[in-house]
Design a protein around this motif. Structure first.
Motif, PDB file in Angstrom:
ATOM      1  N   LYS A 157      -9.841  10.986  12.662  1.00  0.00           N
ATOM      2  CA  LYS A 157      -9.202  10.266  11.563  1.00  0.00           C
ATOM      3  C   LYS A 157      -9.661  10.816  10.213  1.00  0.00           C
ATOM      4  O   LYS A 157      -8.869  10.915   9.271  1.00  0.00           O
ATOM      5  N   CYS A 158     -10.936  11.171  10.131  1.00  0.00           N
ATOM      6  CA  CYS A 158     -11.434  11.781   8.895  1.00  0.00           C
ATOM      7  C   CYS A 158     -10.770  13.135   8.660  1.00  0.00           C
ATOM      8  O   CYS A 158     -10.419  13.477   7.524  1.00  0.00           O
ATOM      9  N   VAL A 169      -8.461   3.756   9.109  1.00  0.00           N
ATOM     10  CA  VAL A 169      -7.751   4.437   8.038  1.00  0.00           C
ATOM     11  C   VAL A 169      -8.765   4.986   7.047  1.00  0.00           C
ATOM     12  O   VAL A 169      -9.564   4.234   6.488  1.00  0.00           O
ATOM     13  N   PHE A 170      -8.744   6.277   6.866  1.00  0.00           N
ATOM     14  CA  PHE A 170      -9.575   6.919   5.861  1.00  0.00           C
ATOM     15  C   PHE A 170      -8.662   7.590   4.852  1.00  0.00           C
ATOM     16  O   PHE A 170      -7.604   8.115   5.200  1.00  0.00           O
ATOM     17  N   LYS A 171      -9.062   7.564   3.609  1.00  0.00           N
ATOM     18  CA  LYS A 171      -8.267   8.189   2.558  1.00  0.00           C
ATOM     19  C   LYS A 171      -9.125   9.166   1.766  1.00  0.00           C
ATOM     20  O   LYS A 171     -10.319   8.943   1.556  1.00  0.00           O
ATOM     21  N   LEU A 172      -8.495  10.227   1.329  1.00  0.00           N
ATOM     22  CA  LEU A 172      -9.159  11.219   0.496  1.00  0.00           C
ATOM     23  C   LEU A 172      -9.031  10.795  -0.965  1.00  0.00           C
ATOM     24  O   LEU A 172      -7.921  10.562  -1.461  1.00  0.00           O
ATOM     25  N   GLU A 177      -5.056  16.327   4.076  1.00  0.00           N
ATOM     26  CA  GLU A 177      -4.159  16.077   2.951  1.00  0.00           C
ATOM     27  C   GLU A 177      -4.598  16.827   1.697  1.00  0.00           C
ATOM     28  O   GLU A 177      -3.809  17.026   0.775  1.00  0.00           O
ATOM     29  N   LEU A 189     -14.376  10.678   0.923  1.00  0.00           N
ATOM     30  CA  LEU A 189     -13.573   9.889   1.846  1.00  0.00           C
ATOM     31  C   LEU A 189     -13.822   8.404   1.616  1.00  0.00           C
ATOM     32  O   LEU A 189     -14.962   7.981   1.415  1.00  0.00           O
ATOM     33  N   GLU A 218      -7.831  14.045   9.605  1.00  0.00           N
ATOM     34  CA  GLU A 218      -6.455  13.807   9.156  1.00  0.00           C
ATOM     35  C   GLU A 218      -6.411  13.542   7.652  1.00  0.00           C
ATOM     36  O   GLU A 218      -5.543  14.071   6.941  1.00  0.00           O
ATOM     37  N   ALA A 219      -7.355  12.720   7.176  1.00  0.00           N
ATOM     38  CA  ALA A 219      -7.394  12.421   5.743  1.00  0.00           C
ATOM     39  C   ALA A 219      -7.760  13.655   4.925  1.00  0.00           C
ATOM     40  O   ALA A 219      -7.164  13.929   3.876  1.00  0.00           O
TER      41      ALA A 219
END
Length: 241
Positions: free
Chosen positions: A216-217, A187-190, A223, A164, A219-220
């Protein structure tokens, strides 16, 4: 020789006496970071008294999930914490996070593992830490959640995926109230280089306050189409969503 090592250890404590992290009383050579009285205050949360989904206090011990989880389904299959955020447990988190004592993570992970065993959760495929901003990492020198997750992965003998990425601002949440935390646009992204599809994921963090960061984690991570998501934190505050 063993006895000589013990003499040296005792002499060091005599000249430079260590103190209990919580009450500040001097420690005996056989004690680690807490005196016996303070160590006895470290009482794990009883999972039977909490909702199995969000780990909030149950208002009815005969239900399988709380009313909130019935009304608002979570992305996590299960969430839990080892301790409530007060007393010696709170001190451990603060010293790990702000006291420049990364070595505490190993002992804290042992408590996490004990609680994990009591929860009877299935063995995860991977362990993932909650990320932090680069500026906070630069200031602290380490991510406390990563250290806890790393130790958990070692105990469980499973891979650690630091997959993450924290992409929002460099603010801190410690001084914010519940309403302010919810308004923050984290905002966290994978990371694309990690494959988590169909894997049972265990997300690790130091403290759960409102649950916003974990959500939020999740949600990322969703994906990447994981098989299931679990979240375990060392402490949980009394401020819930």
């Amino acid at each position: 020789m063993y006895w000589w090592q013990e003499i040296k250890k005792s002499w060091i404590h005599f000249v430079f006496p260590a103190t209990c992290l919580y009450c500040k009383e001097s420690l005996q050579p056989s004690q680690a970071v807490f005196c016996y009285a303070c160590a006895s205050l470290l009482e794990l949360i009883n999972p039977q008294e909490r909702c199995p989904i969000c780990f909030d206090l149950k208002n009815n011990t005969f239900v399988h999930k709380c009313e909130r989880c019935k009304a608002f389904p979570s992305l996590f299959l299960r969430q839990a914490s080892a301790f409530d955020y007060f007393g010696p447990a709170q001190t451990l988190v603060k010293q790990l996070k702000y006291g420049n004592q990364p070595h505490l993570a190993k002992g804290m992970a042992a408590f996490l593992m004990t609680q994990f065993d009591r929860l009877k959760w299935p063995l995860p495929d991977i362990v993932i830490p909650v990320p932090m901003s680069f500026s906070h990492w630069l200031k602290r020198g380490y991510n406390q959640s990563f250290l806890l997750a790393e130790e958990m992965a070692k105990i469980l003998h499973i891979p650690l995926f630091n997959c993450l990425k924290y992409t929002s601002g460099n603010y801190g949440q410690a001084s914010l109230n519940l309403g302010q935390r919810k308004q923050l646009k984290q905002v966290f992204k994978l990371k694309k280089t990690f494959q988590i599809q169909d894997k049972r994921v265990l997300l690790i963090d130091d403290v759960m306050t409102t649950g916003t960061t974990l959500h939020k984690c999740a949600e990322a991570l969703s994906e990447g189409f994981p098989g299931s998501l679990y979240a375990l934190t060392f402490c949980r505050t009394t401020v819930y969503d």
